[in-house]
Design a protein around this motif. Structure first.
Motif, short mmCIF file in Angstrom:
data_model
loop_
_atom_site.label_atom_id
_atom_site.label_comp_id
_atom_site.label_asym_id
_atom_site.label_seq_id
_atom_site.Cartn_x
_atom_site.Cartn_y
_atom_site.Cartn_z
N GLY A 1 11.84 -13.45 8.04
CA GLY A 1 12.40 -14.45 8.94
C GLY A 1 12.46 -15.82 8.32
O GLY A 1 13.30 -16.64 8.70
N GLY A 2 11.57 -16.12 7.36
CA GLY A 2 11.62 -17.36 6.62
C GLY A 2 11.34 -18.61 7.43
O GLY A 2 11.75 -19.71 7.05
N THR A 3 10.61 -18.50 8.57
CA THR A 3 10.30 -19.69 9.36
C THR A 3 9.21 -20.50 8.68
O THR A 3 8.46 -19.99 7.84
CB THR A 3 9.83 -19.29 10.77
OG1 THR A 3 8.62 -18.52 10.66
CG2 THR A 3 10.89 -18.45 11.49
N GLY A 4 9.13 -21.80 9.07
CA GLY A 4 8.15 -22.68 8.46
C GLY A 4 6.73 -22.20 8.58
O GLY A 4 6.00 -22.12 7.57
N PRO A 5 6.26 -21.84 9.79
CA PRO A 5 4.88 -21.35 9.92
C PRO A 5 4.60 -20.11 9.09
O PRO A 5 3.51 -19.96 8.53
CB PRO A 5 4.75 -21.06 11.43
CG PRO A 5 5.77 -21.94 12.07
CD PRO A 5 6.90 -22.01 11.10
N SER B 1 -3.41 -16.64 8.79
CA SER B 1 -2.34 -15.92 8.10
C SER B 1 -1.69 -14.86 8.98
O SER B 1 -0.47 -14.81 9.10
CB SER B 1 -2.90 -15.28 6.82
OG SER B 1 -3.40 -16.24 5.93
N TYR B 2 -2.47 -14.02 9.60
CA TYR B 2 -1.93 -12.86 10.31
C TYR B 2 -1.10 -13.21 11.56
O TYR B 2 -0.06 -12.59 11.79
CB TYR B 2 -3.06 -11.92 10.71
CG TYR B 2 -3.60 -11.07 9.58
CD1 TYR B 2 -3.22 -11.30 8.25
CD2 TYR B 2 -4.49 -10.04 9.81
CE1 TYR B 2 -3.72 -10.53 7.22
CE2 TYR B 2 -4.99 -9.25 8.78
CZ TYR B 2 -4.60 -9.51 7.49
OH TYR B 2 -5.09 -8.74 6.46
N PRO B 3 -1.52 -14.18 12.41
CA PRO B 3 -0.79 -14.38 13.68
C PRO B 3 0.65 -14.86 13.53
O PRO B 3 1.42 -14.74 14.48
CB PRO B 3 -1.64 -15.45 14.40
CG PRO B 3 -2.99 -15.34 13.79
CD PRO B 3 -2.74 -14.99 12.36
N ALA C 1 1.80 -19.93 6.16
CA ALA C 1 0.75 -18.91 6.21
C ALA C 1 0.85 -17.98 5.01
O ALA C 1 -0.17 -17.55 4.46
CB ALA C 1 0.85 -18.12 7.51
N GLY C 2 2.08 -17.66 4.61
CA GLY C 2 2.28 -16.79 3.46
C GLY C 2 1.75 -17.39 2.18
O GLY C 2 1.19 -16.66 1.34
N VAL C 3 1.89 -18.71 2.01
CA VAL C 3 1.37 -19.37 0.81
C VAL C 3 -0.15 -19.23 0.74
O VAL C 3 -0.72 -18.88 -0.30
CB VAL C 3 1.80 -20.86 0.79
CG1 VAL C 3 1.05 -21.60 -0.30
CG2 VAL C 3 3.30 -20.98 0.59
N THR C 4 -0.82 -19.48 1.87
CA THR C 4 -2.28 -19.33 1.91
C THR C 4 -2.69 -17.90 1.59
O THR C 4 -3.60 -17.65 0.79
CB THR C 4 -2.82 -19.72 3.30
OG1 THR C 4 -2.45 -21.06 3.59
CG2 THR C 4 -4.33 -19.57 3.36
N TYR C 5 -2.00 -16.96 2.21
CA TYR C 5 -2.31 -15.54 2.01
C TYR C 5 -2.11 -15.13 0.55
O TYR C 5 -2.95 -14.42 -0.03
CB TYR C 5 -1.43 -14.71 2.93
CG TYR C 5 -1.58 -13.22 2.79
CD1 TYR C 5 -2.69 -12.56 3.30
CD2 TYR C 5 -0.61 -12.46 2.14
CE1 TYR C 5 -2.84 -11.19 3.18
CE2 TYR C 5 -0.74 -11.09 2.02
CZ TYR C 5 -1.86 -10.46 2.53
OH TYR C 5 -1.99 -9.10 2.40
N VAL C 6 -1.02 -15.58 -0.05
CA VAL C 6 -0.73 -15.23 -1.44
C VAL C 6 -1.78 -15.81 -2.37
O VAL C 6 -2.28 -15.13 -3.28
CB VAL C 6 0.69 -15.70 -1.83
CG1 VAL C 6 0.89 -15.58 -3.34
CG2 VAL C 6 1.76 -14.91 -1.10
N VAL C 7 -2.13 -17.08 -2.16
CA VAL C 7 -3.11 -17.73 -3.04
C VAL C 7 -4.45 -17.00 -2.97
O VAL C 7 -5.06 -16.68 -4.01
CB VAL C 7 -3.28 -19.22 -2.65
CG1 VAL C 7 -4.48 -19.82 -3.39
CG2 VAL C 7 -2.02 -20.00 -2.98
#
Length: 533
Positions: free
Chosen positions: A156-160, A237-239, A164-170
């Motif tokens: 979906g590429g939304t901001g949130p 991250s998950y929500p 969250a994806g950046v935190t999860y990836v790191v």
């Protein structure tokens, strides 16, 4: 031919499905049919593997004709086969749910060309991790599922979702790098990464080196399993991900980390060397997680904190190094995968029917949708450990094992487990009272969807129509998963029997080591250290 020889198909079939669904980008119905059919076939195969392990014990499969410890080996025992069946059953239910959501929404949240191939790759990675017989192949399984999860989390590429994806990836990259460094150090110290071979050779190392390797692997797996204080990343991250993605993440990804902890603690580092730190981490995970859940008004975040909290029960069972504790932990892992996934799927339905997942904006859902109320109530009570559900049975097993151990720290964990269970019930009851029981007009910030009458939103062009109507496919798949959670209660006796045999075999280590290296391999005396008490 032994059915265990077909174990690699549990990984190959989802990868084949991913390739086929990617080729069917422009054929939506065919893509959905292929993904569901191949995942169903994978589940059927894994049920046969479970039946084989149930009756025949542990079996190993070598890949490419290379004998261990040099080649890749997959091991099918009672624990790994149980995890395969439960994970694939949950994954299939989530896939059907996502398919129904995609058909209802036009795939805005789950583009057909991306979701199905990526999802099947995730399933392949999870299966590979459960079957892996060496540390590096376990690392490969983690990387396969994590790479797929990066894509799914940011759909979906939304901001949130991107944040969250950046935190999860790191966090995932840090844990993966730590795991890879640990593998390199293990190989440097022993000359092997085969886990059966390591079970013998690690015992020949000096205690300092062995403890260092032990701690590094525990930290790497602790991050992936979201054990406190390494769980800070999960609730944020998950929500934010789409409902089916959040559900499968909550059900499976942390449990792969728990599985890796169980496998390495029992096979590679038997005994009680780090039991005290593990027990302290388990207690803090339970208490801090549930206190975080009580502070949440959003159901997704609340469930994310309860997910962290209940990881503590599994670590508690592992840390006791007893057959009773480990058996209860194995049972609880299977229970929690099913129940936690069910609750996240129900939350997706709540968001769809009520327009929000915040309890400040919800009310009257029990009257508006009695089926939805039932779908939330049953797994909610199961998670809280209300008798006679499987959550209660798993927790009783853990408490009994803690009392049998009899140490002050074990008693503290028993008390912490009871308190955590009561606070989980309080958190679930608050959601029930506010979202389902009170009138919509009593909500702090009622959503317009709840205040609108059905007649105003049921027309073919109504703006709120896609929110208020629950697609049968989504409801049916959620109902099936809730029914699976109830089935764990109905068949708790045989499942506990399987869990007990799995725990005893893992603590003994002999079935695993000899299935991989041969029956003439001498088992080191240290195998008795973590043995049955």
């Amino acid at each position: 031919m032994n059915i265990a020889s077909f174990a690699p198909l549990a990984v190959v079939l989802p990868i084949l499905g991913a390739a086929l669904t990617f080729l069917l980008i422009r054929h939506t119905r065919a893509q959905r049919a292929v993904s569901i059919a191949l995942l169903s076939l994978t589940l059927a195969l894994e049920c046969l593997l479970l039946a084989s392990a149930w009756n025949g014990g542990t079996a190993a499969v070598t890949i490419g004709g290379w004998l261990p410890p040099w080649g890749i080996v997959m091991v099918v025992d009672q624990f790994s086969s149980l995890m395969l069946v439960v994970s694939s059953a949950v994954s299939l239910a989530v896939l059907v749910y996502a398919t129904g959501q995609g058909m209802a929404d036009g795939d805005h949240d789950a583009p057909v060309s991306i979701f199905h191939p990526t999802y099947l790759i995730l399933v392949a990675g999870v299966s590979n991790a459960f079957l892996s017989g060496d540390l590096f192949n376990l690392y490969v399984g983690f990387e396969i599922l994590l790479t797929a999860s990066y894509v799914l989390m940011t759909l979906g590429g939304t901001g949130p979702r991107i944040r969250a994806g950046v935190t999860y990836v790191v966090v995932s990259v840090v844990s993966s790098v730590l795991f890879l460094i640990s593998i390199a150090m293990v190989y440097g110290a022993t000359g092997t990464v085969n886990m059966a071979d390591l079970a013998i050779k690690l015992g020949e190392l000096d205690q300092g080196t062995k403890t260092l390797l032990h701690v590094m692997l525990l930290v790497a797996f602790g991050i992936k399993a979201a054990v406190f204080p390494l769980s800070f990343w999960l609730p944020d991250s998950y929500p934010t991900a789409p409902a089916p993605v959040t559900a499968v993440f909550a059900g499976l990804l942390t449990k792969v980390g728990v599985y890796a902890m169980v496998r390495t603690e029992t096979l590679l580092f038997p005994g009680d060397t780090l039991n005290t730190p593990l027990m302290v981490a388990a207690l803090l995970t339970m208490v801090v997680g549930i206190l975080g859940a009580l502070a949440q008004s959003d159901i997704k975040r609340l469930l994310s904190f309860t997910l962290v909290s209940h990881i503590g029960y599994m670590v508690f069972g592992l840390a006791m190094s007893s057959a009773a504790g480990l058996a209860a932990a194995v049972f609880y892992v299977a229970h929690h995968i099913t129940i936690q996934t069910s609750l996240f799927l129900v939350t997706g339905l709540i968001e769809r029917r009520g327009g929000s997942s915040s309890v400040d904006r919800l009310g009257g859902l029990a009257k508006l949708s009695p089926v939805l109320a039932l779908l939330f109530f049953v797994p909610g009570m199961n998670l809280a450990g209300i008798p006679p559900f499987s959550g209660f049975l798993g927790k009783v097993g853990l408490m009994q094992a803690g009392i049998e151990l009899g140490t002050p720290l074990a008693y503290a964990l028993v008390i912490g487990g009871v308190v955590t269970s009561l606070l989980t019930l309080l958190a679930i009851a608050r959601v029930w009272n506010r979202a389902f029981w009170r009138r919509p007009t009593d909500a702090e910030h009622p959503d317009p969807v709840l205040l609108a009458s059905p007649a105003r939103v049921s027309g073919p062009g109504a703006k709120l129509n896609t929110v208020t109507l629950l697609p049968r496919t989504m409801v049916g798949s959620t109902l099936g998963l809730v029914a699976l959670g109830v089935a764990l209660t109905v068949f708790a006796g045989p499942l506990f029997g399987l869990s007990d045999r799995a725990a005893r075999d893992m603590l003994d280590r002999t079935p695993y080591i000899q299935s991989v290296l041969g029956s003439d391999v001498p088992i080191p005396a240290t195998s008795a250290v973590g043995g049955v008490r």
